[in-house]
Write a protein that holds these residues in place. Structure first.
Motif, PDB file in Angstrom:
ATOM      1  N   PHE A 100      22.292  54.973  38.618  1.00  0.00           N
ATOM      2  CA  PHE A 100      20.850  55.050  39.139  1.00  0.00           C
ATOM      3  C   PHE A 100      21.063  54.790  40.160  1.00  0.00           C
ATOM      4  CE2 PHE A 100      17.651  51.622  40.022  1.00  0.00           C
ATOM      5  CZ  PHE A 100      16.582  52.864  40.153  1.00  0.00           C
ATOM      6  N   ILE A 101      21.114  53.500  40.694  1.00  0.00           N
ATOM      7  CA  ILE A 101      21.881  53.062  42.419  1.00  0.00           C
ATOM      8  C   ILE A 101      22.403  54.485  42.942  1.00  0.00           C
ATOM      9  CG2 ILE A 101      22.681  51.920  43.942  1.00  0.00           C
ATOM     10  CD1 ILE A 101      23.065  49.194  41.371  1.00  0.00           C
ATOM     11  N   LEU A 102      23.134  55.046  43.261  1.00  0.00           N
ATOM     12  CA  LEU A 102      23.902  56.198  43.284  1.00  0.00           C
ATOM     13  C   LEU A 102      23.535  57.394  43.646  1.00  0.00           C
ATOM     14  CD1 LEU A 102      27.982  55.359  42.299  1.00  0.00           C
ATOM     15  CD2 LEU A 102      26.547  55.592  44.335  1.00  0.00           C
ATOM     16  N   ASP A 103      22.379  57.607  43.006  1.00  0.00           N
ATOM     17  CA  ASP A 103      21.560  57.976  42.386  1.00  0.00           C
ATOM     18  C   ASP A 103      19.964  58.816  43.543  1.00  0.00           C
ATOM     19  OD1 ASP A 103      22.584  60.399  40.922  1.00  0.00           O
ATOM     20  OD2 ASP A 103      21.748  60.170  39.187  1.00  0.00           O
ATOM     21  N   ASP A 104      19.744  57.183  43.143  1.00  0.00           N
ATOM     22  CA  ASP A 104      18.638  56.805  44.315  1.00  0.00           C
ATOM     23  C   ASP A 104      19.056  56.781  45.704  1.00  0.00           C
ATOM     24  OD1 ASP A 104      15.962  55.628  44.533  1.00  0.00           O
ATOM     25  OD2 ASP A 104      16.606  53.438  44.449  1.00  0.00           O
ATOM     26  N   LEU A 105      20.595  56.402  46.105  1.00  0.00           N
ATOM     27  CA  LEU A 105      20.385  56.157  47.413  1.00  0.00           C
ATOM     28  C   LEU A 105      21.244  57.819  48.154  1.00  0.00           C
ATOM     29  CD1 LEU A 105      23.819  53.928  47.276  1.00  0.00           C
ATOM     30  CD2 LEU A 105      21.264  53.847  49.148  1.00  0.00           C
ATOM     31  N   ASN A 106      21.064  58.949  47.398  1.00  0.00           N
ATOM     32  CA  ASN A 106      21.205  60.326  47.353  1.00  0.00           C
ATOM     33  C   ASN A 106      20.097  60.948  47.142  1.00  0.00           C
ATOM     34  OD1 ASN A 106      23.349  63.240  46.910  1.00  0.00           O
ATOM     35  ND2 ASN A 106      22.181  63.193  45.558  1.00  0.00           N
ATOM     36  N   GLU A 107      18.892  60.026  46.697  1.00  0.00           N
ATOM     37  CA  GLU A 107      17.693  60.967  46.553  1.00  0.00           C
ATOM     38  C   GLU A 107      17.476  60.308  48.277  1.00  0.00           C
ATOM     39  OE1 GLU A 107      13.848  61.380  44.143  1.00  0.00           O
ATOM     40  OE2 GLU A 107      15.759  61.296  42.925  1.00  0.00           O
ATOM     41  N   ASN A 108      17.316  59.344  48.423  1.00  0.00           N
ATOM     42  CA  ASN A 108      16.339  58.625  48.892  1.00  0.00           C
ATOM     43  C   ASN A 108      16.561  57.707  50.174  1.00  0.00           C
ATOM     44  OD1 ASN A 108      14.043  58.960  47.214  1.00  0.00           O
ATOM     45  ND2 ASN A 108      14.833  57.250  46.030  1.00  0.00           N
ATOM     46  N   ASN A 162      30.051  54.658  49.392  1.00  0.00           N
ATOM     47  CA  ASN A 162      28.615  54.184  49.811  1.00  0.00           C
ATOM     48  C   ASN A 162      28.708  52.676  50.683  1.00  0.00           C
ATOM     49  OD1 ASN A 162      26.319  57.031  49.445  1.00  0.00           O
ATOM     50  ND2 ASN A 162      27.981  57.017  48.447  1.00  0.00           N
ATOM     51  N   LYS A 163      29.686  52.409  49.492  1.00  0.00           N
ATOM     52  CA  LYS A 163      30.064  50.843  50.345  1.00  0.00           C
ATOM     53  C   LYS A 163      29.328  49.862  51.283  1.00  0.00           C
ATOM     54  CE  LYS A 163      34.367  50.659  53.395  1.00  0.00           C
ATOM     55  NZ  LYS A 163      35.182  50.843  53.725  1.00  0.00           N
ATOM     56  N   GLU A 164      28.644  51.152  52.618  1.00  0.00           N
ATOM     57  CA  GLU A 164      27.948  50.248  53.438  1.00  0.00           C
ATOM     58  C   GLU A 164      26.346  50.531  53.050  1.00  0.00           C
ATOM     59  OE1 GLU A 164      28.961  48.912  55.682  1.00  0.00           O
ATOM     60  OE2 GLU A 164      30.465  49.413  55.806  1.00  0.00           O
ATOM     61  N   ARG A 165      25.771  51.507  51.782  1.00  0.00           N
ATOM     62  CA  ARG A 165      23.963  51.062  51.641  1.00  0.00           C
ATOM     63  C   ARG A 165      24.488  50.959  50.195  1.00  0.00           C
ATOM     64  NH1 ARG A 165      22.159  57.334  51.912  1.00  0.00           N
ATOM     65  NH2 ARG A 165      23.880  57.826  50.415  1.00  0.00           N
ATOM     66  N   ILE A 166      25.536  50.088  49.617  1.00  0.00           N
ATOM     67  CA  ILE A 166      24.779  49.625  47.947  1.00  0.00           C
ATOM     68  C   ILE A 166      25.148  47.892  48.535  1.00  0.00           C
ATOM     69  CG2 ILE A 166      26.581  51.372  47.389  1.00  0.00           C
ATOM     70  CD1 ILE A 166      28.580  49.024  47.739  1.00  0.00           C
ATOM     71  N   PRO A 167      23.635  47.602  47.584  1.00  0.00           N
ATOM     72  CA  PRO A 167      23.465  46.738  47.571  1.00  0.00           C
ATOM     73  C   PRO A 167      24.146  45.750  47.141  1.00  0.00           C
ATOM     74  CG  PRO A 167      23.308  47.469  45.361  1.00  0.00           C
ATOM     75  CD  PRO A 167      23.332  48.696  46.462  1.00  0.00           C
ATOM     76  N   VAL A 186      36.192  44.219  37.379  1.00  0.00           N
ATOM     77  CA  VAL A 186      35.466  43.625  38.840  1.00  0.00           C
ATOM     78  C   VAL A 186      36.061  45.144  39.769  1.00  0.00           C
ATOM     79  CG1 VAL A 186      36.449  42.448  41.379  1.00  0.00           C
ATOM     80  CG2 VAL A 186      35.894  41.734  38.831  1.00  0.00           C
ATOM     81  N   SER A 187      35.363  46.316  40.229  1.00  0.00           N
ATOM     82  CA  SER A 187      34.772  46.818  41.309  1.00  0.00           C
ATOM     83  C   SER A 187      36.097  47.188  42.165  1.00  0.00           C
ATOM     84  CB  SER A 187      33.718  47.606  41.903  1.00  0.00           C
ATOM     85  OG  SER A 187      33.845  49.135  42.298  1.00  0.00           O
ATOM     86  N   TYR A 188      36.208  48.363  42.842  1.00  0.00           N
ATOM     87  CA  TYR A 188      37.371  48.043  43.859  1.00  0.00           C
ATOM     88  C   TYR A 188      37.106  47.690  44.963  1.00  0.00           C
ATOM     89  CZ  TYR A 188      39.669  52.153  40.669  1.00  0.00           C
ATOM     90  OH  TYR A 188      40.625  52.572  39.508  1.00  0.00           O
ATOM     91  N   GLN A 189      38.109  47.090  45.754  1.00  0.00           N
ATOM     92  CA  GLN A 189      37.740  46.647  47.153  1.00  0.00           C
ATOM     93  C   GLN A 189      36.480  45.375  47.407  1.00  0.00           C
ATOM     94  OE1 GLN A 189      37.173  50.299  49.441  1.00  0.00           O
ATOM     95  NE2 GLN A 189      38.540  50.680  49.379  1.00  0.00           N
TER      96      GLN A 189
END
Length: 312
Positions: A100-108, A162-167, A186-189
């Motif tokens: 959802f977060i990724l779709d939100d970033l892509n759309e808005n 999108n690491k600079e834009r994700i919450p 745990v996610s990458y990086q």
């Protein structure tokens, strides 16, 4: 999902904290899932205000991507008036949240989600899904949960890009979790400061038995930090300055008057001085160490003197 052995719900525990009750509304997002012995998420009510619609009676597993679209619709409709959202998600719910977060970033180009707390989420998949896949070959959720699945590869790749834009995301994992092991939870990086080891298994990490548990105290701290930083950022915004003459005798104003500088520049200087003083007082009242900002303050003051001397 969130109820412990004493029938005490995690969100209700959180709502009893004064600062949480004063700063947050809490809601559940529910969806149907049947993953071998996983139980269907129950719709609850009580102390927590529920703002999402109750799931229909149609019991069908749909893909994680489809569930993220359901979450998107729910937030857009039920949370339209909210500008800031925090997601606390367990297990597959975390993957729904990420999609959802990724779709939100892509759309808005931005997202309302300002903090994401991940509880035993299989960011890199679950080895359990490889076993479960043999028993439920047609279950789209099991397919998505397999390590190196097409869905997970796409989500993780986009998350890194999108690491600079994700919450800000904090990863809680259970040291006794046999469904989602630490390396997959745990996610990458991810730095050490964003990982929290809990003495839980996959199921009880989201239903703490007491307010003294690591997962409860950790999430309480995360929420408290968010509120503090949010209030601080609001205080740092420029305030409207009303010139009541109190700054007329300040040295910088007298210098500008002697130099016969235009009134508009004097007013602008007063506005700048007012906001600087307001922000410093606000930082002191919230316990920030001003000494940590001395170097920055000195640099700004030096630049101000350079351009002020050029002016006069």
């Amino acid at each position: 999902t969130w109820t412990n052995s004493s029938k005490y719900k995690f969100p209700e525990m959180l709502s009893e904290e004064d600062f949480i009750n004063e700063n947050f509304d809490i809601a559940y997002f529910n969806y149907f899932t049947k993953l071998i012995d996983f139980k269907k998420a129950r719709f609850t009510s009580g102390l927590i205000r529920t703002i999402f619609a109750k799931p229909s009676n149609i019991a069908k597993n749909i893909s994680i991507k489809s569930l993220s679209e359901h979450l998107k619709s729910s937030i857009e409709i039920y949370c339209e008036e909210y500008k800031n959202i925090i997601l606390i998600a367990h297990s597959m719910g975390g993957l729904i949240s990420k999609a959802f977060i990724l779709d939100d970033l892509n759309e808005n180009e931005s997202t309302k989600v300002k903090l994401f707390l991940s509880l035993a989420v299989p960011h890199k998949g679950s080895n359990w899904a490889n076993i479960g896949g043999k028993l439920a070959r047609s279950n789209p959720q099991v397919i998505d949960l397999k390590p190196l699945s097409a869905f997970l590869d796409k989500v993780n790749e986009d998350w890194i890009e999108n690491k600079e834009r994700i919450p800000k995301t904090v990863y809680y994992f259970g040291q006794y979790d046999e469904i989602v092991e630490e390396q997959n939870a745990v996610s990458y990086q991810v730095g050490k400061k964003l990982k929290v080891a809990c003495n839980n298994d996959h199921f009880n990490i989201c239903k703490p038995e007491s307010k003294n548990s690591i997962v409860y105290k950790g999430i309480k701290k995360d929420l408290s930090t968010y509120v503090k930083e949010k209030h601080f950022s609001e205080d740092m915004k420029p305030k409207t300055f009303i010139d009541d003459g109190k700054l007329d005798d300040e040295l910088f104003v007298l210098k500008l008057l002697i130099a016969d500088v235009h009134n508009s520049l004097i007013d602008d200087s007063k506005q700048t001085f007012f906001n600087a003083e307001y922000m410093i007082r606000s930082m002191i009242s919230k316990g920030y160490d001003i000494e940590e900002l001395d170097q920055l303050y000195n640099n700004l003051e030096r630049l101000y003197r350079i351009y002020f001397n050029k002016l006069v």
